[in-house]
Enzyme design. Structure first.
Site, PDB file in Angstrom:
ATOM      1  N   HIS A  52       0.863  -1.178   0.000  1.00  0.00           N
ATOM      2  CA  HIS A  52       0.000   0.000   0.000  1.00  0.00           C
ATOM      3  C   HIS A  52       0.907   1.238   0.000  1.00  0.00           C
ATOM      4  CE1 HIS A  52      -3.788  -1.998   1.935  1.00  0.00           C
ATOM      5  NE2 HIS A  52      -3.238  -2.756   0.983  1.00  0.00           N
ATOM      6  N   GLU A  54       0.945   3.850   1.812  1.00  0.00           N
ATOM      7  CA  GLU A  54       1.400   4.225   3.155  1.00  0.00           C
ATOM      8  C   GLU A  54       2.567   3.358   3.613  1.00  0.00           C
ATOM      9  OE1 GLU A  54      -1.735   3.506   2.065  1.00  0.00           O
ATOM     10  OE2 GLU A  54      -3.173   4.009   3.633  1.00  0.00           O
ATOM     11  N   CYS A  82      -6.205   1.764   5.934  1.00  0.00           N
ATOM     12  CA  CYS A  82      -6.798   0.514   6.404  1.00  0.00           C
ATOM     13  C   CYS A  82      -6.176   0.140   7.752  1.00  0.00           C
ATOM     14  CB  CYS A  82      -6.549  -0.594   5.372  1.00  0.00           C
ATOM     15  SG  CYS A  82      -4.813  -1.098   5.252  1.00  0.00           S
ATOM     16  N   CYS A  85      -2.311  -0.396   7.615  1.00  0.00           N
ATOM     17  CA  CYS A  85      -1.567   0.853   7.495  1.00  0.00           C
ATOM     18  C   CYS A  85      -1.676   1.696   8.764  1.00  0.00           C
ATOM     19  CB  CYS A  85      -2.038   1.626   6.273  1.00  0.00           C
ATOM     20  SG  CYS A  85      -1.623   0.788   4.718  1.00  0.00           S
TER      21      CYS A  85
END
Length: 148
Positions: A52, A54, A82, A85
């Protein structure tokens, strides 16, 4: 640079992710007013469910600063993080989190599990939502509209 400029850079990263066929989410990690890392999602490209935006910027910033804790750093991300993260943000001890669009389905900051409100959360950053929300939301809606 201003907060909106950093979110603008995150939106550019999201657009680049979209060009690669990734879900258009971008992130920028800033320390002392300087961009330390910038990335868009790369889960498909890397065949890595943890890639992701992040996670990528946290990894890059930690490597660049040779530090596992990023206490004075701020994260700008186009979509509400999410749970995975949010946990990484907490473990990295980020100072502030700025995000654009809310993710009612997969978000974990103001939606879903509200990770930072849990008693087991070790560190909670200052949280600012809605920065460039309409731009981030439009990018995601357009991406998913073309996929359905």
């Amino acid at each position: 640079m201003r907060r909106t400029d950093f979110m603008g850079l995150a939106l550019e990263q999201a657009q680049e992710a979209q060009k690669r066929g990734e879900v258009p989410i971008g992130a920028v990690l800033v320390c002392e007013g300087a961009v330390i890392a910038a990335a868009g999602n790369r889960t498909r490209e890397c065949s890595d469910p943890t890639a992701h935006a992040e996670m990528l910027v946290i990894r890059e910033a930690a490597a660049n600063l040779t530090a596992e804790r990023l206490c004075g750093c701020d994260l700008y991300v186009t979509l509400e993080p999410c749970t995975m993260c949010a946990a990484a943000i907490s473990f990295a001890r980020l100072r502030r989190l700025y995000f654009g669009a809310t993710d009612e389905k997969g978000g974990a900051v103001v939606s879903g599990v509200r990770f930072f409100s849990q008693p087991t959360c070790h560190h909670t950053p200052d949280i600012y939502s809605g920065l460039a929300e309409s731009e981030a939301s439009s990018l995601l809606k357009e991406f998913f509209r073309t996929r359905r």
